[in-house]
Design an enzyme around this catalytic site. Structure first.
Site, PDB file in Angstrom:
ATOM      1  N   TYR A 161       0.851  -1.197   0.000  1.00 20.56           N
ATOM      2  CA  TYR A 161       0.000   0.000   0.000  1.00 20.56           C
ATOM      3  C   TYR A 161       0.891   1.254   0.000  1.00 20.56           C
ATOM      4  CZ  TYR A 161      -4.405   2.527   0.676  1.00 20.56           C
ATOM      5  OH  TYR A 161      -5.504   3.346   0.512  1.00 20.56           O
ATOM      6  N   LYS A 185      -3.286   8.320   3.213  1.00 18.27           N
ATOM      7  CA  LYS A 185      -4.468   8.072   4.056  1.00 18.27           C
ATOM      8  C   LYS A 185      -4.240   8.576   5.489  1.00 18.27           C
ATOM      9  CE  LYS A 185      -7.326   6.077   1.094  1.00 18.27           C
ATOM     10  NZ  LYS A 185      -8.427   6.880   0.499  1.00 18.27           N
TER      11      LYS A 185
END
Ligand code: 0WE
Length: 255
Positions: free
Chosen positions: A155, A162
């Site tokens: 990720y 995020k």
């Protein structure tokens, strides 16, 4: 039953029927909200407009949230058409594919910039444009992912984006609270969407997430839509600056 009739919602991030934005749009529409649904570009128009037709009274708009002038044009059109806005859903994220695989230490400067610009700054930009139209208060929400706080292999730079997005939600909530505009994030578990499809081991990830989650399954787009509907509604008028997990309980487990 939650009733959103007389309320207008703008949703960003519709790509296809698997989009989380679509699950949210369906739930808000079923509750009686009038929807303005945005897709990124002309390439996505046909597929998006076919879906938007399914929702009574919904309209489609093209807006690339990484372009300030497109945000300006969109909100001018929204003001003309609806006068007032009640709900904003930000379901947009992007990092270059090269930066979502391999070693994190090889993250490029340009990949870092793009991920944060498209996935985080865009929330600030659309919130600033929407706030003056939220004359009776409002609810702004975005989508985040658990990898913001604990490492999820590959990720990579999106995890930093995020983490920044979750902080952004708190700062926007603090700033917009006096106008009775709430800002929250929904942290959804992994879902098979277009954005997740590029990932090599998505099938394995979905299975591992289901095995570890208390509810022993994955979450779907309409379940995310249900929590979005709660955040859009008067049931959540004292909830702001939060990250709500919609992950079948995955995040509570330590082992
Ligand atoms: O936020 C996401 C996906 C966001 C995303 C996906 C892509 C794929 C295509 C952002 N940028 C791009 N760029 C592309 O070129 N998720 C929560 C889904 C997701 O993405 C992962 C995951 C999960 C889960 C990437 C690596 C590992 C796990």
């Amino acid at each position: 039953m939650i009733n959103l009739s007389g309320k207008t919602a703008v949703v960003f991030g519709l790509a296809n029927k698997r989009s989380i934005a679509w699950g949210i749009a369906q739930k808000l529409s079923a509750a009686g909200a009038t929807l303005a649904i945005c897709y990124q570009n002309e390439r996505m128009r046909a597929e998006a407009e076919d879906l938007i037709k399914e929702l009574p009274g919904a309209s489609g708009f093209q807006c690339d949230v990484s372009v300030d002038s497109e945000i300006d044009t969109l909100f001018t059109a929204l003001k003309d058409k609806y006068t007032k806005l009640d709900v904003l859903v930000h379901a947009v994220a992007y990092a270059p594919a090269e930066d979502l695989k391999g070693e994190f230490i090889n993250t490029s400067r340009e990949g870092f910039r793009i991920a944060h610009d498209v996935s985080v700054y865009s929330l600030i930009a659309v919130s600033r444009a929407a706030a003056p139209l939220m004359t009776e208060g409002g609810s702004i929400m975005t989508l985040t992912y658990f990898a913001a706080e604990k490492v999820v292999p590959n990720y990579n730079v999106m995890a930093l984006a995020k983490a920044s997005l979750e902080s952004c939600v708190r700062y926007l909530a603090a700033g917009l609270g006096p106008k009775n505009i709430r800002v929250n994030a929904i942290s959804a578990g992994p879902i098979k969407t277009l954005a997740a499809r590029g990932i090599g081991a998505l099938g394995d990830m979905l299975k591992a997430a289901a095995d570890r989650a208390p509810l022993k399954r994955n979450v779907d787009q309409l379940e995310v839509g249900g929590v979005a509907l709660f955040l859009a509604s008067d049931l959540s008028t004292a909830v702001t600056g939060e990250t709500l997990y919609v992950d079948c309980g995955y995040n509570i487990m330590g082992f």
